[in-house]
Design a protein around this motif. Structure first.
Motif, PDB file in Angstrom:
ATOM      1  N   ALA A   1      54.964   7.359  30.749  1.00  0.00           N
ATOM      2  CA  ALA A   1      55.799   8.333  31.447  1.00  0.00           C
ATOM      3  C   ALA A   1      56.303   7.747  32.761  1.00  0.00           C
ATOM      4  CB  ALA A   1      55.005   9.616  31.704  1.00  0.00           C
ATOM      5  N   ALA A   2      55.423   7.012  33.443  1.00  0.00           N
ATOM      6  CA  ALA A   2      55.804   6.414  34.724  1.00  0.00           C
ATOM      7  C   ALA A   2      56.899   5.370  34.535  1.00  0.00           C
ATOM      8  CB  ALA A   2      54.586   5.789  35.393  1.00  0.00           C
ATOM      9  N   ARG A   3      56.890   4.626  33.426  1.00  0.00           N
ATOM     10  CA  ARG A   3      57.887   3.574  33.238  1.00  0.00           C
ATOM     11  C   ARG A   3      59.280   4.140  33.035  1.00  0.00           C
ATOM     12  NH1 ARG A   3      53.897  -0.468  29.744  1.00  0.00           N
ATOM     13  NH2 ARG A   3      52.924  -1.352  31.602  1.00  0.00           N
ATOM     14  N   LEU A   4      59.401   5.262  32.341  1.00  0.00           N
ATOM     15  CA  LEU A   4      60.715   5.888  32.242  1.00  0.00           C
ATOM     16  C   LEU A   4      61.159   6.382  33.609  1.00  0.00           C
ATOM     17  CD1 LEU A   4      63.153   6.915  30.727  1.00  0.00           C
ATOM     18  CD2 LEU A   4      61.855   8.975  30.119  1.00  0.00           C
ATOM     19  N   HIS A   5      60.243   6.921  34.388  1.00  0.00           N
ATOM     20  CA  HIS A   5      60.599   7.377  35.728  1.00  0.00           C
ATOM     21  C   HIS A   5      61.027   6.211  36.604  1.00  0.00           C
ATOM     22  CE1 HIS A   5      59.597  11.758  36.203  1.00  0.00           C
ATOM     23  NE2 HIS A   5      59.190  11.519  34.972  1.00  0.00           N
ATOM     24  N   VAL A   6      60.416   5.052  36.429  1.00  0.00           N
ATOM     25  CA  VAL A   6      60.822   3.884  37.221  1.00  0.00           C
ATOM     26  C   VAL A   6      62.222   3.424  36.809  1.00  0.00           C
ATOM     27  CG1 VAL A   6      60.274   1.500  37.823  1.00  0.00           C
ATOM     28  CG2 VAL A   6      58.450   3.178  37.660  1.00  0.00           C
ATOM     29  N   ALA A   7      62.538   3.492  35.522  1.00  0.00           N
ATOM     30  CA  ALA A   7      63.904   3.192  35.093  1.00  0.00           C
ATOM     31  C   ALA A   7      64.888   4.144  35.759  1.00  0.00           C
ATOM     32  CB  ALA A   7      64.005   3.298  33.571  1.00  0.00           C
TER      33      ALA A   7
ATOM     34  N   PHE B   1      67.111  -1.906  34.514  1.00  0.00           N
ATOM     35  CA  PHE B   1      67.713  -1.079  35.557  1.00  0.00           C
ATOM     36  C   PHE B   1      67.014  -1.214  36.900  1.00  0.00           C
ATOM     37  CE2 PHE B   1      69.845   0.528  31.891  1.00  0.00           C
ATOM     38  CZ  PHE B   1      71.129   0.725  32.381  1.00  0.00           C
ATOM     39  N   THR B   2      65.758  -1.602  36.930  1.00  0.00           N
ATOM     40  CA  THR B   2      65.172  -1.921  38.236  1.00  0.00           C
ATOM     41  C   THR B   2      65.736  -3.236  38.757  1.00  0.00           C
ATOM     42  OG1 THR B   2      63.239  -2.964  37.180  1.00  0.00           O
ATOM     43  CG2 THR B   2      63.049  -0.635  37.798  1.00  0.00           C
ATOM     44  N   GLN B   3      65.994  -4.177  37.873  1.00  0.00           N
ATOM     45  CA  GLN B   3      66.627  -5.422  38.307  1.00  0.00           C
ATOM     46  C   GLN B   3      68.041  -5.149  38.828  1.00  0.00           C
ATOM     47  OE1 GLN B   3      66.264  -8.823  35.734  1.00  0.00           O
ATOM     48  NE2 GLN B   3      68.236  -9.667  36.369  1.00  0.00           N
ATOM     49  N   GLN B   4      68.768  -4.302  38.114  1.00  0.00           N
ATOM     50  CA  GLN B   4      70.128  -4.009  38.551  1.00  0.00           C
ATOM     51  C   GLN B   4      70.141  -3.218  39.849  1.00  0.00           C
ATOM     52  OE1 GLN B   4      72.476  -5.512  36.965  1.00  0.00           O
ATOM     53  NE2 GLN B   4      74.087  -4.821  38.360  1.00  0.00           N
ATOM     54  N   ALA B   5      69.136  -2.377  40.065  1.00  0.00           N
ATOM     55  CA  ALA B   5      69.064  -1.628  41.318  1.00  0.00           C
ATOM     56  C   ALA B   5      68.980  -2.577  42.502  1.00  0.00           C
ATOM     57  CB  ALA B   5      67.858  -0.689  41.302  1.00  0.00           C
ATOM     58  N   PHE B   6      68.201  -3.650  42.360  1.00  0.00           N
ATOM     59  CA  PHE B   6      68.048  -4.597  43.463  1.00  0.00           C
ATOM     60  C   PHE B   6      69.259  -5.502  43.600  1.00  0.00           C
ATOM     61  CE2 PHE B   6      66.517  -8.752  45.078  1.00  0.00           C
ATOM     62  CZ  PHE B   6      66.206  -8.352  46.365  1.00  0.00           C
ATOM     63  N   TYR B   7      69.638  -6.166  42.513  1.00  0.00           N
ATOM     64  CA  TYR B   7      70.752  -7.110  42.598  1.00  0.00           C
ATOM     65  C   TYR B   7      72.088  -6.380  42.741  1.00  0.00           C
ATOM     66  CZ  TYR B   7      67.533 -10.856  41.508  1.00  0.00           C
ATOM     67  OH  TYR B   7      66.505 -11.763  41.576  1.00  0.00           O
ATOM     68  N   GLY B   8      72.251  -5.270  42.045  1.00  0.00           N
ATOM     69  CA  GLY B   8      73.468  -4.485  42.218  1.00  0.00           C
ATOM     70  C   GLY B   8      73.539  -3.849  43.595  1.00  0.00           C
ATOM     71  N   GLY B   9      72.381  -3.407  44.113  1.00  0.00           N
ATOM     72  CA  GLY B   9      72.348  -2.879  45.472  1.00  0.00           C
ATOM     73  C   GLY B   9      72.721  -3.938  46.495  1.00  0.00           C
TER      74      GLY B   9
ATOM     75  N   VAL C   1      68.316  -1.717  49.492  1.00  0.00           N
ATOM     76  CA  VAL C   1      67.917  -3.000  48.912  1.00  0.00           C
ATOM     77  C   VAL C   1      66.424  -3.214  49.085  1.00  0.00           C
ATOM     78  CG1 VAL C   1      68.275  -5.500  48.995  1.00  0.00           C
ATOM     79  CG2 VAL C   1      70.220  -3.952  49.291  1.00  0.00           C
ATOM     80  N   ARG C   2      65.903  -2.914  50.277  1.00  0.00           N
ATOM     81  CA  ARG C   2      64.462  -3.091  50.517  1.00  0.00           C
ATOM     82  C   ARG C   2      63.634  -2.171  49.631  1.00  0.00           C
ATOM     83  NH1 ARG C   2      62.939  -1.122  54.831  1.00  0.00           N
ATOM     84  NH2 ARG C   2      64.851  -0.423  55.866  1.00  0.00           N
ATOM     85  N   ASP C   3      64.039  -0.921  49.555  1.00  0.00           N
ATOM     86  CA  ASP C   3      63.266   0.046  48.776  1.00  0.00           C
ATOM     87  C   ASP C   3      63.300  -0.272  47.287  1.00  0.00           C
ATOM     88  OD1 ASP C   3      62.662   1.397  51.091  1.00  0.00           O
ATOM     89  OD2 ASP C   3      63.876   3.166  50.665  1.00  0.00           O
ATOM     90  N   ALA C   4      64.425  -0.800  46.808  1.00  0.00           N
ATOM     91  CA  ALA C   4      64.577  -1.037  45.368  1.00  0.00           C
ATOM     92  C   ALA C   4      63.728  -2.199  44.869  1.00  0.00           C
ATOM     93  CB  ALA C   4      66.045  -1.308  45.032  1.00  0.00           C
ATOM     94  N   ARG C   5      63.380  -3.130  45.724  1.00  0.00           N
ATOM     95  CA  ARG C   5      62.753  -4.366  45.245  1.00  0.00           C
ATOM     96  C   ARG C   5      61.422  -4.138  44.540  1.00  0.00           C
ATOM     97  NH1 ARG C   5      61.208  -7.829  42.848  1.00  0.00           N
ATOM     98  NH2 ARG C   5      61.380 -10.090  43.128  1.00  0.00           N
ATOM     99  N   VAL C   6      60.644  -3.177  45.001  1.00  0.00           N
ATOM    100  CA  VAL C   6      59.307  -2.988  44.438  1.00  0.00           C
ATOM    101  C   VAL C   6      59.352  -2.482  43.002  1.00  0.00           C
ATOM    102  CG1 VAL C   6      58.984  -0.597  45.214  1.00  0.00           C
ATOM    103  CG2 VAL C   6      56.995  -2.110  44.970  1.00  0.00           C
ATOM    104  N   ALA C   7      60.438  -1.812  42.626  1.00  0.00           N
ATOM    105  CA  ALA C   7      60.497  -1.239  41.279  1.00  0.00           C
ATOM    106  C   ALA C   7      60.502  -2.310  40.200  1.00  0.00           C
ATOM    107  CB  ALA C   7      61.730  -0.345  41.138  1.00  0.00           C
ATOM    108  N   MET C   8      60.858  -3.547  40.550  1.00  0.00           N
ATOM    109  CA  MET C   8      60.788  -4.657  39.597  1.00  0.00           C
ATOM    110  C   MET C   8      59.353  -5.127  39.379  1.00  0.00           C
ATOM    111  SD  MET C   8      64.044  -6.835  41.037  1.00  0.00           S
ATOM    112  CE  MET C   8      63.835  -8.189  39.870  1.00  0.00           C
TER     113      MET C   8
END
Length: 574
Positions: A289-295, A395-403, A425-432
């Protein structure tokens, strides 16, 4: 810059017009009363709450952050009040069962809510982010006495929960965990050990915190099969403080509004959840459930970054853009420059496709639970199993690089704090990294879900994707060709992997990325059917996908093919 504003019109278009969610829900007796109007009202009200209550706290949450003193954590100003309003308004209970205090609504509405929350204030949203997973874990695995005491509190969000897995010596390899659980005469257990990287392990947002902890019984075998799952509350049923101690919070690159804690259990009282030695089985309900939420975090964070960059591009004036601008007044806006348009339109293509895929996955979760036909339930479970790790990683990768690309739109202004984009950008990095690193998602996908059955589950899933396409439509015919190419490369990889057990690990990231790109293509084919060709809102990002995103697929296939060619196949040996 302005606070994030939920794009509810776009979200509802994808939910109803593209995915035709109402048609799917009609087949589920549990949602017989859920119609398009109800879903619209829920999404719009959620958007209003997020914009008015949660988004304005994002900047101060980052700058002030959670504060630690003598074992206690004080959250940034406004965080507790916002959370109290959140749970008392019923938002955490959207998808929980009515008998547990929930509203019994489809999981897709909860998914849309958490996309908005993550975009508005990632740090604040970390607190309730594990709630539904903890609720499902206790509902399906805990004894009745534990359910009676804790289930409704978690279903409604009155209390928050944590997931205590990681230890200093045990990151992704949970089998190395050493936290001990000693049985007591009254049926409880005493926990001893230290867990790290515990999001929300200590805070003042709720009156209690429910810790779900992986630990080892005295006679447990080594490795992951020796782990059991336990529930240890911050406060005991009689109000006494349990022996659960926050030793410190981490100083992090981002997510300053979310306390990442080192938690020590010092003969803490706990109760077992599920069977001894099957803790990971119970915990995986929560982790999936957490992994879908992270996406969804990735999609929301990318949308938040895009909103900032798009708004800035429509205000910032520089040299005249090459080519023909819409008007003289717009000729020197950087939104008219091809380099900036390429960045903005490309990220929009990812956001829109991500929503289609994430909402479809949330919908499949309900179909897997409630559809009356076993074959459809199996197909839904297959979709969730295969798509979830792809969405989490891509989508976590895209959040960081796209951000980071969105930050580029600001030029030098993006690198200073005033404009807020650097926080994205800082906040998104951990989701990867968390909930299983993206590399682990890729290995899980290829090594554990594609290879073991010789690609049979994948083949069935690809057939289901094909069923939603029409070869008579040129854009959909391209998607069919790419699905066929994916199947060819999968077959070659399967044959080669039988002779080299390291091959799949070398190319797992490339393979997952290739699947993600094909899924983007498929999602845009679905959008193309629902959107009129002349609508720039949808036609422009669709063109960006084909021009700037899909060429990567050729590269990923080439990397996989080159790796396969290096494996000497037994049947070809002389």
């Amino acid at each position: 810059m302005n606070d994030y504003q939920p794009s509810t019109d776009d979200m509802l278009f994808l939910l109803s017009r593209v995915l035709k969610t109402e048609d799917h829900l009609r087949a589920l007796p549990a949602y017989s009363e859920v119609d398009a109007e109800l879903m619209r009202q829920v999404v719009e009200e959620a958007g209003k709450f997020v914009a008015a209550v949660v988004a304005p706290l994002n900047r101060s949450g980052d700058e002030i952050g959670a504060r630690f003193s003598a074992g206690e954590v004080t959250m940034p100003p406004g965080f507790r009040d916002a959370y109290q309003s959140f749970w008392q308004s019923g938002w955490p209970a959207l998808a929980a069962a009515p008998e547990d205090g929930g509203q019994g609504l489809p999981a897709v509405l909860e998914a849309m809510l958490y996309e908005m929350l993550s975009a508005a204030n990632h740090g604040w949203t970390m607190a309730p982010g594990l709630l539904h997973g903890a609720y499902e874990c206790i509902k399906h695995h805990a004894a009745d006495a534990l359910k009676e005491r804790y289930l409704e509190k978690l279903a409604t969000g009155e209390w928050l929960a944590t997931m205590c897995l990681t230890e200093p010596q045990a990151g992704s390899d949970l089998g190395l965990a050493r936290t001990k659980a000693l049985p007591q005469a009254d049926g409880s257990y005493q926990l001893d050990g230290t867990k790290i990287f515990i999001s929300g392990g200590e805070h003042d947002m709720t009156d209690n915190i429910v810790h779900l902890v992986l630990a080892r019984l005295p006679d447990a075998p080594p490795g992951p099969k020796g782990l059991s799952l336990f529930l240890a509350p911050k406060f005991m049923p009689d109000g006494a403080r349990n022996a659960v101690h926050c030793e410190r919070i981490e100083e992090k690159m981002g997510l300053h509004g979310s306390p990442t804690c080192v938690i020590r259990f010092d003969q803490a009282t706990a109760w077992i959840i599920g069977e001894p030695g099957r803790g990971l089985n119970a915990m995986f309900v929560m982790m999936n459930a957490a992994r879908l939420h992270v996406a969804l975090q990735g999609i929301g964070l990318l949308d938040a970054a895009w909103q900032k960059a798009d708004a800035y591009s429509r205000e910032r004036r520089q040299m005249r853009a090459p080519g023909r601008a819409k008007s003289v007044a717009e000729a020197d806006l950087i939104s008219e420059h091809p380099a900036m348009r390429r960045i903005l339109d490309t990220q929009r293509a990812w956001i829109d496709a991500g929503r289609v895929l994430a909402y479809r996955t949330a919908l499949e979760l309900d179909l897997a639970k409630y559809h009356p036909e076993a074959a459809r339930r199996d197909a839904a479970q297959r979709w969730c199993s295969l798509v979830t790790p792809v969405l989490k990683a891509a989508f976590t990768q895209q959040a960081f690089y796209g951000g980071s690309e969105c930050l580029q739109v600001f030029g030098g202004h993006g690198y200073v704090r005033e404009w807020g984009i650097e926080q994205n950008v800082r906040d998104a990095r951990v989701a990867m990294i968390y909930e299983g690193t993206n590399e682990i998602q890729a290995i899980d996908f290829l090594v554990r879900k594609v290879l073991p059955d010789g690609g049979q589950a994948l083949a069935l899933w690809l057939d289901a994707l094909r069923a939603d396409l029409d070869a008579a439509r040129p854009n959909e015919a391209r998607v069919l060709d790419r699905l066929a190419a994916l199947e060819v490369h999968t077959g070659q990889l399967l044959r080669a992997a039988a002779h080299d057990n390291t091959l799949a690990h070398w190319v797992a990231d490339d393979y997952l990325r290739a699947v993600a790109l094909v899924l983007l293509d498929w999602a845009w084919a679905q959008i193309g059917r629902a959107a009129a060709p002349a609508m720039p809102r949808w036609s422009v990002p669709a063109q960006a996908l084909e021009r700037w995103v899909m060429p990567e697929l050729t590269m990923r296939f080439a990397i996989i093919a080159a790796a396969v060619e290096q494996v000497p196949l037994v049947e070809n040996a002389s």
